[in-house]
Design an enzyme around this catalytic site. Structure first.
Site, PDB file in Angstrom:
ATOM      1  N   LYS A  12       6.973  -5.217   9.956  1.00 39.37           N
ATOM      2  CA  LYS A  12       8.119  -5.879  10.597  1.00 39.37           C
ATOM      3  C   LYS A  12       8.157  -7.373  10.288  1.00 39.37           C
ATOM      4  O   LYS A  12       9.222  -7.985  10.326  1.00 39.37           O
ATOM      5  CB  LYS A  12       8.120  -5.601  12.088  1.00 39.37           C
ATOM      6  CG  LYS A  12       8.410  -4.122  12.349  1.00 39.37           C
ATOM      7  CD  LYS A  12       8.636  -3.782  13.790  1.00 39.37           C
ATOM      8  CE  LYS A  12       9.041  -2.324  13.937  1.00 39.37           C
ATOM      9  NZ  LYS A  12       7.961  -1.366  13.572  1.00 39.37           N
TER      10      LYS A  12
HETATM   11  C1  LIG Z   1       8.175  -0.076  13.191  1.00 39.21           C
HETATM   12  C2  LIG Z   1       7.119   0.631  12.420  1.00 39.21           C
HETATM   13  C3  LIG Z   1       7.373   1.837  11.714  1.00 39.21           C
HETATM   14  C4  LIG Z   1       8.734   2.524  11.753  1.00 39.21           C
HETATM   15  O1  LIG Z   1       9.719   1.820  11.056  1.00 39.21           O
HETATM   16  P1  LIG Z   1      11.265   2.156  11.264  1.00 39.21           P
HETATM   17  O2  LIG Z   1      11.995   1.070  10.582  1.00 39.21           O
HETATM   18  O3  LIG Z   1      11.482   2.128  12.760  1.00 39.21           O
HETATM   19  O4  LIG Z   1      11.523   3.498  10.688  1.00 39.21           O
HETATM   20  C5  LIG Z   1       6.344   2.413  10.997  1.00 39.21           C
HETATM   21  N1  LIG Z   1       5.107   1.867  10.966  1.00 39.21           N
HETATM   22  C6  LIG Z   1       4.814   0.714  11.638  1.00 39.21           C
HETATM   23  C7  LIG Z   1       3.431   0.195  11.584  1.00 39.21           C
HETATM   24  C8  LIG Z   1       5.806   0.059  12.374  1.00 39.21           C
HETATM   25  O5  LIG Z   1       5.504  -1.070  13.051  1.00 39.21           O
END
Ligand SMILES: *Cc1c(COP(=O)(O)O)cnc(C)c1O
Length: 491
Positions: free
Chosen positions: A129
């Site tokens: 993120k």
């Molecule tokens: C948020 C997240 C995901 C999922 O991503 P999306 O964009 O919601 O599909 C997968 N792995 C980690 C470690 C995350 O923080």
């Protein structure tokens, strides 16, 4: 470049096309839809050739300028340069270069089958993120300064999103962050990451309750429109368009780093929850990036896997939503999925409205084409390269062990879901890139279960739990929350 809502009534004055800066600070469109470009910008072979030599920051600039046409190019270049630096994305494994921002590592080359890991987890909070949120922090600060405006970000987190938002917004002029989390429910590492921030514009609020109580408080405050306007409340959730578009960049980067010429194809496997990450892959593919397949990997919360296997999209009730050892993929519905459905139904907004109305009233829709279904568009899913698979807690432990044994690296639980599923889709001559969405240190409890040893922590995180913490504890009381916000904004 103009943006339209996936539910836009053609011709309605309130739904006039928007520019990038108009939708930057917002979430949903007023009609409840999500924003998408009126058409996807296309990338030529000559551009791809030229982009092979670029730094990550320069590549991000080239891609973003196709979407953010209302930001002066010199400003955009400065913003991307400031965001994608080896200093910000420094939590790189031994033997990899931080300057690459999302370094690739070949795990396996077996005849003409290649399995590659692309690290998206080297930012300040050790999860993917950061890739988009860091850019968002700089874009928000830039846009607010232009208008002399301020913004108070209000959200709830069970882990990764909240910390990524706080690390992106800390110290930014014109911005405050109020982040709710369930008191004593996050891992020690996750709360330490957030609560050790001492910046005066960051407010951590530990709510006496569970994550759902936090989300209910956010909803209650967001539904109070006069309060929201007076306090200049905004959000940074995963449907934010700028977050999605920032993620498009690393698909290009992964492709360019894994290939030598544009006749080659690659596939991506993406650990998926809200469909934000893989939606960016879909957009990259629609722009002309030679992606063969996009594989959505889910955990036990298999809303997406069910759709890509059967054509039935069915959101889950909270009692059917599991708390798993890949918690950032624990979702009951996939909030960005509507963007893909819009393309799948031929960009027919009336049809999207009808389908998502059905989600609200009946909990889902069925595009399988079977008698009584809502349509037969499922047969077109493979034209978009999509496929899926599912992984369980046991798969996760087994995969973490296998990967440690075979390739001598420790992967996190979400990435393990990705590798498990990717292995079902390996194809000759098409490298499979698995997106590494977090570092193992973040989910150490499960690593200990799988390997019997602690995950390695990047430098600077060794003693994070013993740093001084700044947070307030509050009951799940909306009135108290509002007065806490108002007294800290002074608005
Ligand atoms: C948020 C997240 C995901 C999922 O991503 P999306 O964009 O919601 O599909 C997968 N792995 C980690 C470690 C995350 O923080």
């Amino acid at each position: 470049m103009h943006y339209v809502s996936t539910r836009a009534d053609q011709g309605a004055a309130s739904q006039a096309p928007q520019q990038f800066s108009d939708i930057l600070l917002g979430g949903l469109a007023p009609d409840g839809g999500l924003y998408l470009p009126a058409e996807y910008p296309q990338v030529t072979g000559a551009e791809l050739d030229a982009w092979r030599k670029l730094s990550y920051a320069d590549l991000a600039y080239e891609i973003l300028r196709k979407f953010a046409t209302d930001i002066p190019e010199a400003d955009l270049r400065k913003l991307t340069k400031k965001t994608y630096t080896a200093e910000v994305y420094r939590n790189t494994r031994k033997g990899q270069k931080a300057a690459e921002i999302t370094p690739l590592r070949v795990l396996e080359q077996n005849g003409d089958k290649t399995l590659i890991l692309q690290a998206l987890s080297n930012g300040p909070t050790l999860a993917f993120k950061d890739m988009a949120m860091q850019l968002l922090g700089n874009l928000f600060e830039y846009a607010l300064a232009k208008n002399g405006a301020e913004l108070n970000i209000f959200g709830a987190t069970s882990g990764d999103t909240g910390s990524a938002a706080e690390y992106a917004m800390r110290g930014k002029k014109g911005i405050r962050v109020f982040m709710l989390s369930p008191h004593k429910k996050m891992s020690a590492f996750q709360s330490a990451q957030m609560f050790s921030l001492q910046d005066p514009n960051i407010f951590n609020i530990a709510v006496e309750g569970v994550f759902d109580d936090c989300q209910d408080m956010v909803k209650a405050v967001s539904n109070d429109l006069p309060f929201k306007a007076a306090q200049k409340i905004g959000t940074v959730n995963s449907i934010n368009w700028a977050r999605v578009v920032a993620q498009v960049v690393y698909y290009f980067r992964g492709y360019l780093a894994a290939t030598t010429e544009n006749t080659q194809k690659v596939s991506f496997t993406v650990p998926s929850g809200n469909f934000g990450n893989i939606c960016a892959g879909h957009i990259a593919r629609m722009m002309g990036l030679p992606i063969d397949r996009l594989i959505a990997a889910t955990n036990e919360n298999d809303v997406l896997d069910e759709f890509f296997r059967t054509g039935v999209y069915r959101v889950r009730k909270s009692a059917e939503t599991y708390h798993t050892s890949s918690p950032s993929m624990d979702i009951s519905k996939a909030s960005n999925f509507e963007r893909f459905v819009y393309d799948l139904v031929g960009r027919d907004a009336a049809r999207v409205r009808q389908l998502f109305h059905k989600v609200e009233t009946e909990g889902g829709f069925d595009l399988s084409g079977k008698p009584g279904s809502d349509g037969d568009e499922f047969k077109r899913v493979s034209e978009y390269g999509f496929a899926s698979g599912k992984s369980t807690h046991k798969d996760r432990l087994d995969t973490i062990r296998d990967v440690a044994d075979d390739y001598d690296i420790t992967i996190d639980t979400h990435t393990a879901d990705g590798i498990k599923v990717a292995r079902q889709y390996m194809a000759p001559g098409v490298p499979m890139i698995v997106l590494e969405t977090a570092l193992a240190a973040k989910f150490n409890e499960t690593i200990l279960d799988a390997l019997g040893v602690d995950a390695e922590r990047p430098a600077g995180f060794e003693d994070i739990e013993s740093l001084p913490q700044k947070f307030v504890v509050m009951p799940a009381d909306v009135a108290k929350m509002k007065s806490y916000i108002a007294s800290n904004t002074g608005l």
